[in-house]
Design a protein around this motif. Structure first.
Motif, PDB file in Angstrom:
ATOM      1  N   ASN A 172       0.829  -1.218   0.000  1.00 32.14           N
ATOM      2  CA  ASN A 172       0.000   0.000   0.000  1.00 32.14           C
ATOM      3  C   ASN A 172       0.852   1.251   0.000  1.00 32.14           C
ATOM      4  N   THR A 173       1.954   1.178   0.753  1.00 29.36           N
ATOM      5  CA  THR A 173       2.841   2.365   0.809  1.00 29.36           C
ATOM      6  C   THR A 173       3.465   2.617  -0.545  1.00 29.36           C
ATOM      7  N   THR A 174       3.900   1.587  -1.195  1.00 20.52           N
ATOM      8  CA  THR A 174       4.523   1.742  -2.531  1.00 20.52           C
ATOM      9  C   THR A 174       3.537   2.321  -3.528  1.00 20.52           C
ATOM     10  N   GLN A 175       2.318   1.850  -3.491  1.00 20.48           N
ATOM     11  CA  GLN A 175       1.285   2.381  -4.398  1.00 20.48           C
ATOM     12  C   GLN A 175       1.008   3.854  -4.119  1.00 20.48           C
ATOM     13  N   ALA A 176       1.018   4.207  -2.822  1.00 21.01           N
ATOM     14  CA  ALA A 176       0.767   5.620  -2.472  1.00 21.01           C
ATOM     15  C   ALA A 176       1.862   6.513  -3.006  1.00 21.01           C
ATOM     16  N   LEU A 177       3.136   6.036  -2.878  1.00 17.74           N
ATOM     17  CA  LEU A 177       4.260   6.839  -3.403  1.00 17.74           C
ATOM     18  C   LEU A 177       4.189   6.961  -4.913  1.00 17.74           C
ATOM     19  N   ASP A 178       3.835   5.871  -5.588  1.00 17.08           N
ATOM     20  CA  ASP A 178       3.702   5.955  -7.053  1.00 17.08           C
ATOM     21  C   ASP A 178       2.645   6.971  -7.469  1.00 17.08           C
ATOM     22  N   GLN A 179       1.553   6.989  -6.728  1.00 17.38           N
ATOM     23  CA  GLN A 179       0.489   7.967  -7.039  1.00 17.38           C
ATOM     24  C   GLN A 179       0.966   9.392  -6.841  1.00 17.38           C
ATOM     25  N   LEU A 180       1.740   9.598  -5.739  1.00 13.09           N
ATOM     26  CA  LEU A 180       2.258  10.958  -5.496  1.00 13.09           C
ATOM     27  C   LEU A 180       3.225  11.381  -6.587  1.00 13.09           C
ATOM     28  N   ILE A 181       4.078  10.451  -7.008  1.00 12.10           N
ATOM     29  CA  ILE A 181       5.030  10.782  -8.092  1.00 12.10           C
ATOM     30  C   ILE A 181       4.278  11.109  -9.382  1.00 12.10           C
ATOM     31  N   GLU A 182       3.242  10.330  -9.662  1.00 12.95           N
ATOM     32  CA  GLU A 182       2.457  10.585 -10.879  1.00 12.95           C
ATOM     33  C   GLU A 182       1.754  11.954 -10.813  1.00 12.95           C
ATOM     34  N   GLN A 183       1.215  12.263  -9.631  1.00  9.83           N
ATOM     35  CA  GLN A 183       0.561  13.570  -9.457  1.00  9.83           C
ATOM     36  C   GLN A 183       1.559  14.709  -9.634  1.00  9.83           C
ATOM     37  N   ASN A 184       2.768  14.501  -9.079  1.00  8.59           N
ATOM     38  CA  ASN A 184       3.794  15.531  -9.201  1.00  8.59           C
ATOM     39  C   ASN A 184       4.161  15.753 -10.668  1.00  8.59           C
ATOM     40  N   GLN A 185       4.267  14.632 -11.415  1.00  6.89           N
ATOM     41  CA  GLN A 185       4.584  14.759 -12.841  1.00  6.89           C
ATOM     42  C   GLN A 185       3.480  15.507 -13.591  1.00  6.89           C
ATOM     43  N   GLN A 186       2.248  15.229 -13.245  1.00  5.46           N
ATOM     44  CA  GLN A 186       1.129  15.932 -13.885  1.00  5.46           C
ATOM     45  C   GLN A 186       1.172  17.433 -13.558  1.00  5.46           C
ATOM     46  N   LEU A 187       1.486  17.744 -12.280  1.00  3.13           N
ATOM     47  CA  LEU A 187       1.587  19.160 -11.897  1.00  3.13           C
ATOM     48  C   LEU A 187       2.718  19.856 -12.641  1.00  3.13           C
ATOM     49  N   GLU A 188       3.857  19.160 -12.783  1.00  5.02           N
ATOM     50  CA  GLU A 188       4.969  19.755 -13.537  1.00  5.02           C
ATOM     51  C   GLU A 188       4.583  19.992 -14.996  1.00  5.02           C
ATOM     52  N   LYS A 189       3.852  19.033 -15.559  1.00  2.31           N
ATOM     53  CA  LYS A 189       3.412  19.191 -16.940  1.00  2.31           C
ATOM     54  C   LYS A 189       2.474  20.393 -17.083  1.00  2.31           C
ATOM     55  N   GLN A 190       1.555  20.542 -16.116  1.00  2.00           N
ATOM     56  CA  GLN A 190       0.643  21.699 -16.129  1.00  2.00           C
ATOM     57  C   GLN A 190       1.418  23.014 -15.985  1.00  2.00           C
ATOM     58  N   ASN A 191       2.441  22.970 -15.122  1.00  2.00           N
ATOM     59  CA  ASN A 191       3.263  24.160 -14.907  1.00  2.00           C
ATOM     60  C   ASN A 191       3.973  24.569 -16.203  1.00  2.00           C
ATOM     61  N   GLN A 192       4.501  23.564 -16.934  1.00  7.33           N
ATOM     62  CA  GLN A 192       5.165  23.867 -18.205  1.00  7.33           C
ATOM     63  C   GLN A 192       4.181  24.470 -19.215  1.00  7.33           C
ATOM     64  N   GLN A 193       2.951  23.954 -19.230  1.00  8.26           N
ATOM     65  CA  GLN A 193       1.938  24.504 -20.139  1.00  8.26           C
ATOM     66  C   GLN A 193       1.620  25.961 -19.787  1.00  8.26           C
ATOM     67  N   ILE A 194       1.515  26.202 -18.463  1.00 11.11           N
ATOM     68  CA  ILE A 194       1.226  27.573 -18.019  1.00 11.11           C
ATOM     69  C   ILE A 194       2.376  28.503 -18.401  1.00 11.11           C
TER      70      ILE A 194
END
Length: 539
Positions: free
Chosen positions: A39-61
């Motif tokens: 469960n912990t590993t899955q939670a970290l993967d989700q956080l990393i994926e969210q961070n990547q999405q935020l970085e992608k949004q930041n680049q678009q902005i």
């Protein structure tokens, strides 16, 4: 843009904080077994994926921000270019803008809604006879005045002191201060019958002329009025008068009251925009005068104007009704402006406005007036408007024959003129033919008719635009009782870049003047030089 960055960073902080808390919780429960680790590993993967999405949004902005900055720079550049164009237009077309303001003002009711000619001060063509306002905000531009006023009683732009639903009141004025020297101071002359004529040259200062005007409209902007108080202090003469007008549009303004017979160019509304503050010799000798009557001004065609007046006599000033006979006088003029359709403000003399296109004007006028002596035989004549070419008043006893007094005569005048303006240069000439006939006298006269003719030519140039003008001219009079001539030079200095205030310097060389008046430059039979310096102001 800044707010977007704040929101992104705040979301990242929350996400990282939540992740840290989850990791801490998972670490605290390591003993929970393999399932907890998964469960912990899955939670970290989700956080990393969210961070990547935020970085992608930041680049678009950031990309959008760069595009907006580029658009903003383009807009700033376009705005700068537009302001440069506006400033250039303001500098090059200030006077053209003035004409535009005048056109807009003409569409609204106003105290000055008179049928008149509009002058484009850049020298471009503008229609004549169009009804428009003499805009009170246009100082120091020259005043168009009231085109239906032909003579000197033409108000300036003035100051509006009252305005309401039912009318308007405007006050204006005109003033001349001058020094006049006629020399040599010791002269003598004889008339056509060999009798001596007293010649007494002047050397004096005078607050020469004062005119106070009121003008406006009553109940309708088309129903106009004007009044004046006029004085020539050289003669200690004062007159009060005025007129009422109705504006029917560009084809006619009809009036009743005081006006001038439009027999010469100086009597068609141009005062005070002459080269000097008084007329040249030929104009002064031949011209008609002022009376009370009915009159009209308008356009027959876009570039063809007419003026006419029917009045009591040639000069009604200081003449009470009991001295007027039953004969009426009249005058009319046609003015053709074939090129630009205008000739400067009021049809002014000189090209102060610096016409860029050639402006031309042609005029033909006729005046008719049965004249009475206005005084019993044995008393001084009240009528002093008609002079012979040796300067004698035709109504003085002995003017045409010893001991004989002329009681009545008929005055007729035909005049024709042509003028042009171009790039500060002005040339104008006017010719005259006068007939005095139908004499009634208390004795036998040697003549039944007297014919005189003459002309003037004037030329002027703006040496320094809006500031300094030089001019010259000549007059010739060919009369039954002698010929006369003059040559003159002068200058006008405009200290404040406006026609309305000037300093005038003039020198005239005259040979046997037929004109004899206290208010003008000339004295009867004067031969010599006339020096004058004057300051004039119109407001």
């Amino acid at each position: 843009m800044i707010h977007a960055w704040i929101r992104i960073n705040f979301a990242l902080a929350i996400a990282l904080t939540s992740g840290a808390i989850a990791v801490a919780q998972e670490s605290a429960n390591l003993t929970a077994g393999p399932k907890s680790t998964l469960n912990t590993t899955q939670a970290l993967d989700q956080l990393i994926e969210q961070n990547q999405q935020l970085e992608k949004q930041n680049q678009q902005i950031e990309k959008q921000n760069q595009q907006l900055e580029k658009q903003n720079q383009q807009l700033e550049k376009q705005n700068q270019e537009l302001m440069e164009q506006i400033n250039a237009l303001r500098a090059a077309g200030a006077q053209g803008a003035t004409a535009s303001v005048r056109e807009q003002a003409a569409e609204a009711p106003s105290a000055q809604a008179t049928a008149g000619q509009r002058t484009d001060h850049t020298g471009q063509s503008s229609p004549q006879g169009s009804n428009e306002v003499d805009d009170k905000t246009e100082y120091p531009q020259a005043s168009e005045g009231n085109p239906a006023i032909f003579g000197e009683f033409n108000p300036g732009r003035g100051f509006t002191v009252a305005k309401g639903e039912h009318g308007e009141l405007n006050l204006s004025g005109y003033m001349v201060a001058r020094y006049l020297n006629q020399f040599p101071g010791d002269q003598s002359a004889t008339d056509h019958l060999g009798r001596p004529i007293a010649v007494m040259p002047r050397n004096d200062f005078q607050f020469h002329r004062v005119m106070l005007f009121s003008q406006g409209w009553l109940f309708s902007p088309k129903f106009l009025y004007s009044t004046f108080v006029w004085t020539v202090q050289d003669t200690n003469q004062v007159a009060v008068g005025g007129a009422l007008y109705y504006d029917f549009g560009k084809y006619m303004t009809l009036g009743g009251g005081w006006n001038a017979y439009p027999g010469t160019m100086s009597l068609q509304g141009s005062h005070p925009y002459w080269e000097s503050y008084d007329r040249v010799m030929a104009d002064e000798f031949f011209r008609p005068y002022f009376s009370q009557g009915v009159f009209a001004k308008g356009n027959l065609l876009p570039k063809l104007e007419y003026r006419w007046m029917i009045g009591n006599n040639n000069s009604n000033l200081d003449v009470p009704a009991v001295k007027l006979d039953r004969e009426l006088s009249g005058g009319a003029a046609l003015t053709w402006l074939p090129t630009t359709g205008e000739f400067g403000p009021r049809g002014a003399f000189g090209d102060y406005e610096n016409h860029q296109n050639l402006a031309t004007r042609f005029n033909l006028a006729y005046t008719y007036s049965p004249e009475d002596r206005q005084g019993a035989i044995g008393t001084p004549a009240g009528n002093t408007t008609l002079r012979l070419s040796d300067s004698l008043n035709v109504f003085d006893t002995g003017a045409l024959a010893n001991g004989v007094t002329v009681e009545r005569t008929r005055y007729q005048l035909v005049s024709a003129s042509a003028g042009m303006k171009y790039h500060g240069l002005w040339i104008q000439g006017e010719g005259y033919g006068r007939l005095l006939d139908k004499f009634v006298a208390d004795g036998k006269l040697p003549v039944s008719a007297i014919r005189d003719s003459g002309f003037y030519v004037q030329i002027a140039g703006m040496i320094v635009p809006k500031r300094l003008e030089l001019y010259g001219g000549t007059s010739y009079i060919f009369g039954k009782y002698g010929d006369s001539k003059e040559f003159l030079v002068g200058s006008n200095y405009y200290p404040w870049n406006t026609r309305n205030i000037r300093m005038n310097l003039q020198l005239i060389n005259v040979d046997h003047s037929p004109v004899s008046s206290t208010f003008g430059f000339y004295l009867g039979q004067l031969t010599g030089r006339i020096f004058s310096f004057g300051a004039t102001a119109l407001y």
